[in-house]
Design a protein around this motif. Structure first.
Motif, PDB file in Angstrom:
ATOM      1  N   SER A   1       0.803  -1.222   0.000  1.00 50.01           N
ATOM      2  CA  SER A   1       0.000   0.000   0.000  1.00 50.01           C
ATOM      3  C   SER A   1       0.837   1.273   0.000  1.00 50.01           C
ATOM      4  O   SER A   1       0.309   2.359  -0.254  1.00 50.01           O
ATOM      5  CB  SER A   1      -0.934   0.009   1.219  1.00 50.01           C
ATOM      6  OG  SER A   1      -1.869  -1.057   1.132  1.00 50.01           O
ATOM      7  N   SER A   2       2.136   1.146   0.287  1.00 46.48           N
ATOM      8  CA  SER A   2       2.990   2.335   0.382  1.00 46.48           C
ATOM      9  C   SER A   2       3.820   2.595  -0.862  1.00 46.48           C
ATOM     10  O   SER A   2       4.529   3.603  -0.925  1.00 46.48           O
ATOM     11  CB  SER A   2       3.922   2.212   1.593  1.00 46.48           C
ATOM     12  OG  SER A   2       4.886   1.191   1.403  1.00 46.48           O
TER      13      SER A   2
ATOM     14  N   ASP B   1      -5.539  -4.376   3.103  1.00 50.49           N
ATOM     15  CA  ASP B   1      -6.458  -3.567   2.299  1.00 50.49           C
ATOM     16  C   ASP B   1      -6.091  -3.766   0.830  1.00 50.49           C
ATOM     17  O   ASP B   1      -5.224  -3.083   0.285  1.00 50.49           O
ATOM     18  CB  ASP B   1      -6.353  -2.096   2.687  1.00 50.49           C
ATOM     19  CG  ASP B   1      -7.462  -1.237   2.072  1.00 50.49           C
ATOM     20  OD1 ASP B   1      -7.886  -1.544   0.941  1.00 50.49           O
ATOM     21  OD2 ASP B   1      -7.891  -0.263   2.709  1.00 50.49           O
TER      22      ASP B   1
ATOM     23  N   GLU C   1      -6.615  -0.674  -1.620  1.00 49.00           N
ATOM     24  CA  GLU C   1      -5.589   0.354  -1.458  1.00 49.00           C
ATOM     25  C   GLU C   1      -4.272  -0.084  -2.091  1.00 49.00           C
ATOM     26  O   GLU C   1      -3.593   0.699  -2.759  1.00 49.00           O
ATOM     27  CB  GLU C   1      -5.381   0.645   0.027  1.00 49.00           C
ATOM     28  CG  GLU C   1      -4.340   1.716   0.314  1.00 49.00           C
ATOM     29  CD  GLU C   1      -4.104   1.935   1.796  1.00 49.00           C
ATOM     30  OE1 GLU C   1      -3.710   3.048   2.167  1.00 49.00           O
ATOM     31  OE2 GLU C   1      -4.323   0.982   2.579  1.00 49.00           O
TER      32      GLU C   1
ATOM     33  N   ASP D   1      -4.459   0.004  -5.927  1.00 47.20           N
ATOM     34  CA  ASP D   1      -4.401   1.395  -6.390  1.00 47.20           C
ATOM     35  C   ASP D   1      -2.972   1.901  -6.378  1.00 47.20           C
ATOM     36  O   ASP D   1      -2.519   2.533  -7.343  1.00 47.20           O
ATOM     37  CB  ASP D   1      -5.288   2.269  -5.499  1.00 47.20           C
ATOM     38  CG  ASP D   1      -5.218   3.738  -5.911  1.00 47.20           C
ATOM     39  OD1 ASP D   1      -5.754   4.089  -6.976  1.00 47.20           O
ATOM     40  OD2 ASP D   1      -4.600   4.528  -5.163  1.00 47.20           O
ATOM     41  N   ALA D   2      -2.240   1.624  -5.288  1.00 44.86           N
ATOM     42  CA  ALA D   2      -0.843   2.070  -5.184  1.00 44.86           C
ATOM     43  C   ALA D   2       0.023   1.415  -6.251  1.00 44.86           C
ATOM     44  O   ALA D   2       0.871   2.070  -6.882  1.00 44.86           O
ATOM     45  CB  ALA D   2      -0.308   1.759  -3.786  1.00 44.86           C
TER      46      ALA D   2
ATOM     47  N   ALA E   1      -9.907  -1.804  -9.726  1.00 50.32           N
ATOM     48  CA  ALA E   1      -8.697  -0.986  -9.745  1.00 50.32           C
ATOM     49  C   ALA E   1      -8.306  -0.568 -11.158  1.00 50.32           C
ATOM     50  O   ALA E   1      -7.310   0.139 -11.334  1.00 50.32           O
ATOM     51  CB  ALA E   1      -7.540  -1.732  -9.077  1.00 50.32           C
TER      52      ALA E   1
END
Length: 279
Positions: free
Chosen positions: A102-103, A127, A130, A133-134, A207
């Protein structure tokens, strides 16, 4: 499509008290069969930029570089100790950064990678939306996302569910006899383990990924794999909640050895593979 790992009834080796982390599982030769099928999905290209998410100690990163030494590879993992092991393994052949799925959009510029790989770890992502998306943000247009998991709803063979129950139930009974009663787990099965193949397909579509290809393969695993599985935090803490992780792993391994002495203890699991394109 089926693949059979080495499932001979050979006795357990001296690895009866494995360390309680995922590195043991990643080093298991039977588990490596899952990785080979995943790496076959990584598209060949001219010096591609590859991101290995959840790279751990760099075992899959190393295999990627062996297949294509010209690639530019970055590994990401939340565990600094495992990243140190990865750096020791690969030196300056790859770069390693602390982070998780996620990061990655905060760690790297947009559109910078041609391929993103998540080997045997997507079920640990809390998640999923999330994370996807990342990942989509750091993938270049036309870039590929490939990932797999042998830990999802439907991975276990119904015929083998009683074997899991016997393993866990016997280990819990042994723990109680030794004054280590497992706690009641209020959390239930982790969300990543409850996801289905259809959940992953729907998340990829939401996504914005396209050209989604899904493949499920059946693998048969013997005691070496199961010993490594019992050492993982995911399995040990779920099986014996409230018991110190390394003790839980030892109890499970001891139980597995006893069961294997009665009759060869093997299980069948399915592993699901995904390949998808960022438009």
């Amino acid at each position: 499509m089926n693949a059979r790992a080495d499932t001979g009834s050979a006795p357990f080796t001296g690895d009866t008290q494995p360390p309680s982390d995922y590195a043991v599982l990643r080093r298991d030769p039977e588990y490596a069969g899952l990785n080979r099928a995943l790496l076959d999905l990584v598209p060949a290209g001219q010096a591609p930029a590859v991101l290995d998410v959840g790279c751990g100690d760099g075992a899959v990163s190393e295999e990627l570089l062996l297949r294509d030494p010209a690639m530019s590879l970055v590994g990401v993992d939340p565990d600094p100790a495992l990243l140190e092991a990865a750096r020791a393994r690969l030196g300056d052949r790859a770069r390693f950064v602390v982070g998780d799925a996620s990061s990655v959009s905060r760690l790297f510029p947009p559109d910078v990678f041609d391929v993103v790989v998540l080997a045997n770890c997507v079920h640990l992502v809390p998640d999923l939306a999330e994370a996807l998306d990342a990942i989509g943000r750091v993938l270049a247009g036309g870039g590929r996302l490939v990932f797999n998991s042998a830990f999802y709803s439907g991975a276990e063979s119904p015929a083998d569910l009683p074997r899991y129950a016997e393993l866990v139930g016997t280990a819990r009974a042994t723990a109680r006899k030794r004054g280590l009663p497992p706690a009641r787990s209020a959390a239930g099965r982790p969300s990543g383990l409850r996801r289905t193949v259809e959940d992953y397909q729907a998340a990829l579509a939401a996504a914005g990924f396209t050209d989604v290809v899904t493949d499920e393969r059946a693998f048969t695993f013997g005691p070496r794999f199961l010993t490594a599985l019992c050492s993982t935090p995911m399995f040990a803490t779920a099986a014996l909640p409230g018991v110190a992780r390394h003790i839980a792993a030892e109890l499970l391994t001891e139980t597995l050895e006893e069961l294997h002495e009665r009759a060869p203890f093997t299980i069948m699991r399915r592993c699901v593979y995904f390949s998808a394109t960022r438009p």
